[in-house]
Design a protein around this motif. Structure first.
Motif, PDB file in Angstrom:
ATOM      1  N   VAL A   1      72.303  37.330 112.668  1.00 15.11           N
ATOM      2  CA  VAL A   1      71.266  35.972 113.119  1.00 15.11           C
ATOM      3  C   VAL A   1      69.976  34.576 111.898  1.00 15.11           C
ATOM      4  O   VAL A   1      70.497  33.575 111.945  1.00 15.11           O
ATOM      5  CB  VAL A   1      70.493  35.437 114.287  1.00 15.11           C
ATOM      6  N   GLU A   2      69.365  35.896 111.192  1.00 18.48           N
ATOM      7  CA  GLU A   2      69.463  34.889 109.621  1.00 18.48           C
ATOM      8  C   GLU A   2      70.751  34.024 109.067  1.00 18.48           C
ATOM      9  O   GLU A   2      69.755  33.124 108.538  1.00 18.48           O
ATOM     10  CB  GLU A   2      67.870  35.692 109.316  1.00 18.48           C
TER      11      GLU A   2
ATOM     12  N   ASP B   1      73.724  32.325 120.092  1.00 15.26           N
ATOM     13  CA  ASP B   1      74.348  31.359 120.040  1.00 15.26           C
ATOM     14  C   ASP B   1      75.596  30.783 118.568  1.00 15.26           C
ATOM     15  O   ASP B   1      76.497  30.759 118.356  1.00 15.26           O
ATOM     16  CB  ASP B   1      74.254  30.081 121.002  1.00 15.26           C
ATOM     17  N   THR B   2      74.600  30.194 118.318  1.00  9.69           N
ATOM     18  CA  THR B   2      74.699  29.810 116.439  1.00  9.69           C
ATOM     19  C   THR B   2      75.222  31.065 115.714  1.00  9.69           C
ATOM     20  O   THR B   2      76.796  30.722 114.486  1.00  9.69           O
ATOM     21  CB  THR B   2      73.430  28.963 115.777  1.00  9.69           C
ATOM     22  N   ALA B   3      74.316  32.094 115.334  1.00  8.65           N
ATOM     23  CA  ALA B   3      75.192  33.125 114.915  1.00  8.65           C
ATOM     24  C   ALA B   3      76.457  33.669 115.273  1.00  8.65           C
ATOM     25  O   ALA B   3      77.568  34.391 114.560  1.00  8.65           O
ATOM     26  CB  ALA B   3      73.656  34.150 114.840  1.00  8.65           C
TER      27      ALA B   3
ATOM     28  N   ARG C   1      68.012  21.403 119.024  1.00  6.79           N
ATOM     29  CA  ARG C   1      67.870  22.713 119.789  1.00  6.79           C
ATOM     30  C   ARG C   1      66.864  23.483 118.296  1.00  6.79           C
ATOM     31  O   ARG C   1      66.924  23.330 117.272  1.00  6.79           O
ATOM     32  CB  ARG C   1      69.323  23.186 119.602  1.00  6.79           C
ATOM     33  N   VAL C   2      66.106  24.509 119.319  1.00  6.67           N
ATOM     34  CA  VAL C   2      64.994  24.905 119.067  1.00  6.67           C
ATOM     35  C   VAL C   2      65.924  26.465 117.856  1.00  6.67           C
ATOM     36  O   VAL C   2      66.809  27.006 118.957  1.00  6.67           O
ATOM     37  CB  VAL C   2      64.046  25.605 119.713  1.00  6.67           C
ATOM     38  N   LEU C   3      66.147  26.760 117.056  1.00  4.04           N
ATOM     39  CA  LEU C   3      66.139  28.283 117.019  1.00  4.04           C
ATOM     40  C   LEU C   3      65.769  29.325 116.232  1.00  4.04           C
ATOM     41  O   LEU C   3      65.846  29.914 116.683  1.00  4.04           O
ATOM     42  CB  LEU C   3      66.968  28.062 114.614  1.00  4.04           C
ATOM     43  N   THR C   4      64.219  28.816 115.516  1.00  2.00           N
ATOM     44  CA  THR C   4      62.332  29.614 115.923  1.00  2.00           C
ATOM     45  C   THR C   4      61.531  29.327 116.081  1.00  2.00           C
ATOM     46  O   THR C   4      61.161  27.975 115.478  1.00  2.00           O
ATOM     47  CB  THR C   4      63.260  30.317 114.515  1.00  2.00           C
TER      48      THR C   4
ATOM     49  N   LEU D   1      73.707  26.885 108.278  1.00  2.82           N
ATOM     50  CA  LEU D   1      73.376  26.298 108.574  1.00  2.82           C
ATOM     51  C   LEU D   1      72.454  25.077 108.013  1.00  2.82           C
ATOM     52  O   LEU D   1      73.196  23.534 108.069  1.00  2.82           O
ATOM     53  CB  LEU D   1      73.021  26.049 110.417  1.00  2.82           C
ATOM     54  N   ARG D   2      71.720  26.462 107.286  1.00  5.58           N
ATOM     55  CA  ARG D   2      70.705  25.070 106.240  1.00  5.58           C
ATOM     56  C   ARG D   2      71.462  25.143 105.562  1.00  5.58           C
ATOM     57  O   ARG D   2      71.013  23.349 104.837  1.00  5.58           O
ATOM     58  CB  ARG D   2      69.810  25.477 105.987  1.00  5.58           C
TER      59      ARG D   2
END
Length: 554
Positions: free
Chosen positions: A265-266, A313-315, A298-301, A272-273
């Motif tokens: 996830v990280e 989902d993104t990970a 969308r919020v990731l953290t 993405l960053r």
């Protein structure tokens, strides 16, 4: 394996190329040639609108273009006539002997007939069902269990490398509620108000205690975790058993927990960053999905440092792409329509083409009718009917076939009473009966010692209109399979099989396969027997793509 349609497309493309080279028309050869079967068979076996397509760039009347192409195509071993109709349609009548040779091709290729290579070299991840391991698979999951498996088979038949994947949602609050529900049941306490209901909770709790009664003596916190984990293992195993019995098998069971345990996830957030779409706001980490059409970022953290479900989902998407999948197909339920925009935006944020690398299918609801009334409640789950209960009512074949034969984007109704009937009103019976009928005919041919050797086949004998109609329908199968794969629509296979069954029944009524009375065995009997054998093979191939049995007797 080139089909008749491939050959016809090639003949037309070569004619266009010659017309361009001669200066007769100024245009370019289309990437694909549109071909369809005319509704009126007097208009030929196939028709194309390619002359209308070329007319604008050629600066000519469509009929003039059609005349040029008609001359260039001419008469070939495949084509016996090319006619012009309407504003410039080209109608093709295939050479009957050439068309009948299709029988030889089908019989020699057997289960390979219908397969193609339009998706060769493409690695596809097909994710479907992905239920929480907190209860039995219900009717919504059942639709995907059938359609997802069939889609995997169809994509493979088109040459793709397909991996079927089940994403296990084994992390988060719903897992804790599941554990708390099991613990409460085992300890004789009320199930939490927002917990899981149904007899299956009592059954699982009893099974856990029976395997280790000491679990009830653990400290409260540890006891809940133990019930959660043991219940998870039992429920997941139950889901796997039910799906295997349904004929749906997965290559990978992917745990959501594993994404977090491996730091994926990280890692996904960092990927993405680097693409420039992650930003910070109010101590939270966001993904700017609005850059690619999403309705909001969308919020990731979260501001407290906790990860959102969206971050998983993104990970997971990035993980799939890093595992080498070119296309990621998601098959989601009707209540997940809002996921389409965010998933496609996620792909774009990762630097991918959202129109190619990701494909989201939304399945609509299924309603079950029995005795004229809707069946809503499950005896075991306390909710809507489960996959196991549906199979108990109608059997695997009827359940799978019926769930697959409708486009997934439309709601559907399953009438249990119809699916239990052995009549033509029941679509799976109708198709399977055609296969069984042919099997019976071929057994009779063997008993009568009618030759079914290809060396004794005279294709020129198959000239009856019913025979030609059946041949044309058999020739369509590769095109149907390719279309089903390209459009992600396995229901096309079911509808084709119903058409083929109907055409065969018409042939069987009008064209005598077996000799009558003292009639001598003749070459026509061999020709028709082999046509039956080819039809049986295509029916079997099509049913196999749906994961449905092809019975020899009914």
């Amino acid at each position: 394996m080139a089909s008749q349609l491939d050959e016809l497309s090639r003949c037309i493309s070569e004619a266009i190329t010659r017309a361009i080279a001669s200066g007769a028309i100024a245009a370019s050869v289309p990437e694909s040639i549109p071909l369809e079967r005319p509704k009126n068979r007097d208009h030929g076996d196939y028709a194309t609108s390619v002359a209308l397509q070329l007319a604008k760039s050629a600066g000519k009347n469509p009929r003039d273009v059609a005349l040029i192409l008609q001359r260039e195509i001419g008469i070939t071993p495949l084509i016996s006539a090319v006619d012009i109709a309407g504003p410039g349609f080209l109608n093709f009548t295939l050479n009957r002997a050439s068309q009948a040779n299709l029988v030889t091709s089908i019989i020699s290729h057997k289960e390979e007939y219908g397969k193609g290579n339009s998706l060769a070299g493409i690695n596809i991840n097909l994710e479907f069902i992905s239920a929480n391991p907190t209860g039995p698979l219900h009717l919504g999951h059942t639709r995907w269990a059938a359609v997802g498996d069939a889609l995997g088979r169809v994509l493979s038949a088109a040459g793709a490398q397909v991996t079927r994947e089940f994403y296990i949602n084994d992390r988060g609050n719903q897992m804790d509620l599941f554990g708390a529900s099991l613990e409460a049941s085992a300890m004789g306490n009320p199930i939490p108000e927002d917990g899981y209901q149904g007899d299956y909770i009592q059954d699982l709790a009893a099974q856990i205690v029976a395997s280790d009664s000491s679990i009830k003596n653990l400290p409260d916190t540890k006891r809940l975790v133990e019930f959660r984990e043991r219940g998870y293992g039992l429920q997941l195993a139950q889901q796997q058993r039910v799906l295997n019995a349904f004929g749906t098998h997965f290559d990978i069971w992917f745990s959501e927990r594993s994404l977090h345990d491996a730091g994926s996830v990280e890692h996904g957030i960092e990927v993405l960053r680097k693409q420039g779409h992650v930003f910070e706001n109010e101590n939270a980490t966001w993904l700017r999905t609005t850059d690619f059409g999403d309705d909001k970022d969308r919020v990731l953290t979260k501001s407290d440092g906790s990860l959102t479900y969206f971050s998983s989902d993104t990970a997971y998407y990035i993980n799939k792409r890093e595992r080498g999948f070119d296309i990621c197909i998601y098959m989601l339920g009707a209540d997940h329509h809002g996921y389409v925009g965010r998933l496609k935006a996620t792909a774009a944020c990762a630097g991918d083409d959202p129109e190619y690398n990701i494909h989201v299918l939304i399945g609509q609801l299924v309603k079950i009718m029995e005795g004229g009334e809707e069946v809503k409640l499950s005896k075991r789950a306390g909710t809507i009917i489960t996959l196991e209960e549906l199979v108990e009512k109608v059997g695997v074949d009827a359940a799978r076939y019926t769930l697959i034969r409708y486009p997934v984007e439309t709601p559907m109704v399953m009438d249990i009473d119809i699916l239990k009937r052995n009549t033509n009103e029941n679509p799976v019976y109708y198709v399977q009966y055609a296969h069984a009928r042919i099997s019976g005919v071929l057994r009779n041919c063997e008993e009568l010692k009618i030759s079914m050797e290809i060396k004794d086949f005279d294709p020129s004998l198959l000239t009856h209109d019913r025979e030609n109609e059946l041949l044309a329908t058999l020739a369509d199968f590769p095109r149907i399979v390719e279309g089903a794969a390209q459009m992600r629509e396995p229901h096309r296979i079911a509808r084709y099989l119903e058409e083929l069954a109907g055409v065969y029944h018409g042939f069987y009524s009008d064209c005598r396969v077996l000799p009558m009375g003292d009639e001598s065995i003749a070459p026509i009997h061999t020709a028709r027997a082999l046509l039956c054998m080819a039809t049986k093979q295509v029916l079997r191939n099509g049913l196999d793509l749906l994961g449905v049995g092809a019975p020899e007797r009914m």
